[in-house]
Design a protein around this motif. Structure first.
Motif, PDB file in Angstrom:
ATOM      1  N   GLN A 206       0.902  -1.226  -0.089  1.00 29.16           N
ATOM      2  CA  GLN A 206      -0.017   0.039  -0.002  1.00 29.16           C
ATOM      3  C   GLN A 206       0.921   1.352  -0.067  1.00 29.16           C
ATOM      4  O   GLN A 206       0.422   2.293  -0.764  1.00 29.16           O
ATOM      5  N   THR A 207       1.690   1.227   0.644  1.00 30.81           N
ATOM      6  CA  THR A 207       2.840   2.499   0.809  1.00 30.81           C
ATOM      7  C   THR A 207       3.492   2.732  -0.841  1.00 30.81           C
ATOM      8  O   THR A 207       3.624   3.510  -1.102  1.00 30.81           O
ATOM      9  N   TYR A 208       3.837   1.488  -1.161  1.00 32.28           N
ATOM     10  CA  TYR A 208       4.429   1.387  -2.631  1.00 32.28           C
ATOM     11  C   TYR A 208       3.374   2.140  -3.452  1.00 32.28           C
ATOM     12  O   TYR A 208       3.574   3.163  -4.429  1.00 32.28           O
ATOM     13  N   ASN A 209       2.080   1.632  -3.604  1.00 33.34           N
ATOM     14  CA  ASN A 209       1.309   2.281  -4.489  1.00 33.34           C
ATOM     15  C   ASN A 209       0.727   3.477  -4.274  1.00 33.34           C
ATOM     16  O   ASN A 209       0.814   4.429  -5.167  1.00 33.34           O
ATOM     17  N   THR A 210       0.938   3.976  -2.988  1.00 32.53           N
ATOM     18  CA  THR A 210       0.929   5.650  -2.713  1.00 32.53           C
ATOM     19  C   THR A 210       1.813   6.416  -3.102  1.00 32.53           C
ATOM     20  O   THR A 210       1.718   7.335  -3.892  1.00 32.53           O
ATOM     21  N   GLN A 211       3.154   5.669  -3.072  1.00 30.64           N
ATOM     22  CA  GLN A 211       4.193   6.746  -3.685  1.00 30.64           C
ATOM     23  C   GLN A 211       4.281   6.525  -5.168  1.00 30.64           C
ATOM     24  O   GLN A 211       4.638   7.546  -5.695  1.00 30.64           O
ATOM     25  N   VAL A 212       3.928   5.513  -5.881  1.00 29.61           N
ATOM     26  CA  VAL A 212       3.763   5.383  -7.269  1.00 29.61           C
ATOM     27  C   VAL A 212       2.800   6.535  -7.741  1.00 29.61           C
ATOM     28  O   VAL A 212       3.019   7.214  -8.777  1.00 29.61           O
ATOM     29  N   ASN A 213       1.488   6.372  -7.041  1.00 27.08           N
ATOM     30  CA  ASN A 213       0.564   7.317  -7.509  1.00 27.08           C
ATOM     31  C   ASN A 213       0.884   8.755  -7.455  1.00 27.08           C
ATOM     32  O   ASN A 213       0.764   9.552  -8.207  1.00 27.08           O
ATOM     33  N   GLU A 214       1.646   8.996  -6.349  1.00 26.31           N
ATOM     34  CA  GLU A 214       2.271  10.569  -6.105  1.00 26.31           C
ATOM     35  C   GLU A 214       3.223  10.711  -7.120  1.00 26.31           C
ATOM     36  O   GLU A 214       3.209  11.841  -7.921  1.00 26.31           O
ATOM     37  N   LEU A 215       4.048   9.630  -7.440  1.00 28.22           N
ATOM     38  CA  LEU A 215       5.095  10.084  -8.414  1.00 28.22           C
ATOM     39  C   LEU A 215       4.645  10.349  -9.974  1.00 28.22           C
ATOM     40  O   LEU A 215       4.749  11.317 -10.575  1.00 28.22           O
ATOM     41  N   GLN A 216       3.303   9.605 -10.174  1.00 27.91           N
ATOM     42  CA  GLN A 216       2.734   9.659 -11.567  1.00 27.91           C
ATOM     43  C   GLN A 216       1.872  10.868 -11.558  1.00 27.91           C
ATOM     44  O   GLN A 216       2.135  11.533 -12.531  1.00 27.91           O
ATOM     45  N   ARG A 217       1.346  11.556 -10.473  1.00 30.65           N
ATOM     46  CA  ARG A 217       0.716  12.793 -10.272  1.00 30.65           C
ATOM     47  C   ARG A 217       2.007  13.773 -10.586  1.00 30.65           C
ATOM     48  O   ARG A 217       1.542  14.649 -11.414  1.00 30.65           O
ATOM     49  N   LEU A 218       2.975  13.715  -9.729  1.00 25.50           N
ATOM     50  CA  LEU A 218       3.917  14.646 -10.071  1.00 25.50           C
ATOM     51  C   LEU A 218       4.536  14.679 -11.682  1.00 25.50           C
ATOM     52  O   LEU A 218       5.041  15.895 -11.949  1.00 25.50           O
ATOM     53  N   ALA A 219       4.627  13.444 -12.241  1.00 25.02           N
ATOM     54  CA  ALA A 219       5.106  13.338 -13.371  1.00 25.02           C
ATOM     55  C   ALA A 219       4.237  13.772 -14.519  1.00 25.02           C
ATOM     56  O   ALA A 219       4.742  14.235 -15.610  1.00 25.02           O
ATOM     57  N   HIS A 220       2.833  14.060 -14.290  1.00 26.83           N
ATOM     58  CA  HIS A 220       2.035  14.059 -15.338  1.00 26.83           C
ATOM     59  C   HIS A 220       1.110  15.271 -15.063  1.00 26.83           C
ATOM     60  O   HIS A 220       0.282  15.930 -15.892  1.00 26.83           O
ATOM     61  N   ALA A 223       2.158  20.816 -10.233  1.00 30.46           N
ATOM     62  CA  ALA A 223       2.048  20.970  -9.019  1.00 30.46           C
ATOM     63  C   ALA A 223       1.272  22.013  -8.662  1.00 30.46           C
ATOM     64  O   ALA A 223       0.693  22.022  -7.417  1.00 30.46           O
ATOM     65  N   LEU A 224       1.368  23.280  -9.193  1.00 30.07           N
ATOM     66  CA  LEU A 224       0.556  24.686  -8.549  1.00 30.07           C
ATOM     67  C   LEU A 224      -0.858  24.376  -9.086  1.00 30.07           C
ATOM     68  O   LEU A 224      -1.642  24.608  -8.020  1.00 30.07           O
ATOM     69  N   THR A 225      -1.236  24.149 -10.167  1.00 32.46           N
ATOM     70  CA  THR A 225      -2.653  24.214 -10.529  1.00 32.46           C
ATOM     71  C   THR A 225      -3.330  22.615 -10.506  1.00 32.46           C
ATOM     72  O   THR A 225      -4.737  22.752 -10.568  1.00 32.46           O
ATOM     73  N   GLY A 226      -2.628  21.783 -10.769  1.00 33.27           N
ATOM     74  CA  GLY A 226      -3.318  20.357 -10.670  1.00 33.27           C
ATOM     75  C   GLY A 226      -3.732  20.036 -11.946  1.00 33.27           C
ATOM     76  O   GLY A 226      -4.347  18.967 -12.174  1.00 33.27           O
ATOM     77  N   LEU A 227      -3.479  20.950 -13.020  1.00 30.63           N
ATOM     78  CA  LEU A 227      -3.736  20.528 -14.581  1.00 30.63           C
ATOM     79  C   LEU A 227      -2.660  19.448 -15.047  1.00 30.63           C
ATOM     80  O   LEU A 227      -1.726  19.636 -14.442  1.00 30.63           O
ATOM     81  N   ALA A 228      -2.980  19.034 -16.193  1.00 28.20           N
ATOM     82  CA  ALA A 228      -2.120  18.242 -16.928  1.00 28.20           C
ATOM     83  C   ALA A 228      -0.898  19.033 -17.199  1.00 28.20           C
ATOM     84  O   ALA A 228      -1.059  20.295 -17.489  1.00 28.20           O
ATOM     85  N   ASN A 229       0.267  18.111 -17.348  1.00 28.65           N
ATOM     86  CA  ASN A 229       1.545  19.074 -17.479  1.00 28.65           C
ATOM     87  C   ASN A 229       1.726  18.766 -19.185  1.00 28.65           C
ATOM     88  O   ASN A 229       1.038  18.186 -19.736  1.00 28.65           O
TER      89      ASN A 229
END
Length: 396
Positions: A206-220, A223-229
């Motif tokens: 579960q920790t791994y899934n949380t970190q991957v989801n966060e990394l994917q969110r940061l990668a795509h 960070a400021l607006t939450g829109l797609a990059n």
């Protein structure tokens, strides 16, 4: 692949083997000690019986001064198990009858008893003394007697432990780690965590899934607006192009650049600029359909991808453009007063303005510059080489 000596099962066996070996040694010693006590008790009974039986057999020859018969009986006693020496004191001949090896046995292993002849009247007549030396009951011999059985039990226990450990480790740790490794190698989340997994493994997954989801969110996502990059936008635009090419639908790309954004940053600080960007992003996201995409390319520049429907998409896109400009121009509440920006928007339509992502973005960028009233990028220069590399004013 890791070396076999470093696998979980091998390391488990290597660490468990000394413990099992110690347990085997302690069990063997304990069993030998218990067996020694039983052997000593049995030996004591047998020695007393031997002393009594042969003492009775010697009394008549010694009474009759039959030294030859007494010697034969003494020699026969050596045939008994554990008997090492026999000494008979013959009072009649005033001599000793000695057979076997002369040893200095401890008192516990040397038994002696006076010999008496009982006549018909029941009178007891002393005829001599019998001394028998017995082999000592050895702890080592006792241990070796039980060692074979203990060794068989130890090997069977070791095999059972190794087999059980292999099965348990594979089910409890091996399979979960295999699934986790596969997920890590493909940089994806673990879709489901089985209920039978151990709590520790479940927590790791579960920790791994949380970190991957966060990394994917940061990668795509921005960070400021939450829109797609830019990364997510590029892949989405390519997918949309392939889809509309198969269905022969229209596709629209809108490029928006905020006017009067730099003065807000300069006058009120970057916190005010961040508020403006976040507010504009929320307004843009609220005005498009779930199937459309709003992305922030950087600074104060946004882009929208609209997939055309069965109705005239051009009218829908132009109408949306007007609504976007009106929504963006609405004041934004701030502690220093109301903040207000406007937007210059450029529109490109597939396939009229281009049939590739690069062509559509370049056309929309030129249209945006024309709407802004400034100079346009040179014709034919790809957007990522011209418009996207120009100095962006605003927050990153």
């Amino acid at each position: 692949m890791p070396h076999s000596s470093r696998t979980l099962h091998a390391r488990f066996v290597r660490q468990l083997l000394p413990v099992l070996t110690l347990a085997f040694v302690l069990a063997a010693l304990g069993t030998a000690w218990v067996n020694l006590r039983h052997q000593r008790s049995d030996a004591e009974n047998q020695r007393q019986q031997t002393l009594q039986v042969f003492g009775t057999a010697l009394s008549k020859p010694l009474r009759d001064c039959d030294s030859a018969t007494a010697t034969s009986i003494a020699q026969a006693m050596l045939l008994q198990p554990q008997v090492r020496s026999v000494t008979v004191e013959d009072q009649c001949a005033q001599s000793l009858i000695q057979t076997g090896a002369a040893t200095r046995a401890p008192s516990s292993d040397l038994l002696h008893a006076p010999l008496h002849y009982v006549d018909e009247a029941g009178a007891r007549h002393p005829v001599g003394e019998l001394r028998i030396g017995f082999a000592p009951v050895s702890f080592i011999d006792s241990a070796f007697e039980t060692l074979a059985l203990q060794l068989v039990i130890f090997i069977a226990m070791l095999q059972a432990v190794i087999t059980s450990a292999a099965w348990a480790l594979e089910r409890i740790i091996g399979q979960p780690l295999h699934l986790l490794r596969q997920a890590m190698r493909s940089h994806r989340t673990l879709e489901s965590v089985p209920a039978h997994w151990a709590a520790e493994i479940t927590e790791v997954a579960q920790t791994y899934n949380t970190q991957v989801n966060e990394l994917q969110r940061l990668a795509h996502y921005d960070a400021l607006t939450g829109l797609a990059n830019r990364t997510l936008f590029d892949s989405h635009l390519q997918r949309c192009l392939r889809r509309v090419q198969r269905r022969e639908n229209a596709l629209h790309v809108l490029v928006l650049d905020l006017d009067d954004f730099k003065p807000i940053n300069d006058r009120h600080g970057h916190q005010a600029g961040d508020l403006v960007l976040q507010t504009i992003a929320a307004r843009l996201q609220a005005m498009v359909r779930p199937t459309d995409m709003v992305a922030r390319l950087g600074g104060d520049e946004f882009v929208i991808v609209l997939s055309g429907g069965e109705t005239d998409p051009a009218l829908d896109a132009h109408a949306l453009l007007q609504r976007l400009q009106h929504s963006i121009a609405q004041p934004i509440a701030h502690r220093h007063g109301q903040l207000q920006v406007h937007a210059s928007v450029g529109l490109a339509t597939y396939p009229h303005d281009g049939n590739t992502a690069q062509a559509l973005l370049a056309h929309a960028d030129q249209a945006m510059y024309a709407a802004k009233g400034g100079a346009t990028p040179r014709a034919g220069i790809p957007r990522q080489d011209a418009a996207w590399t120009r100095q962006q004013v605003g927050n990153r």
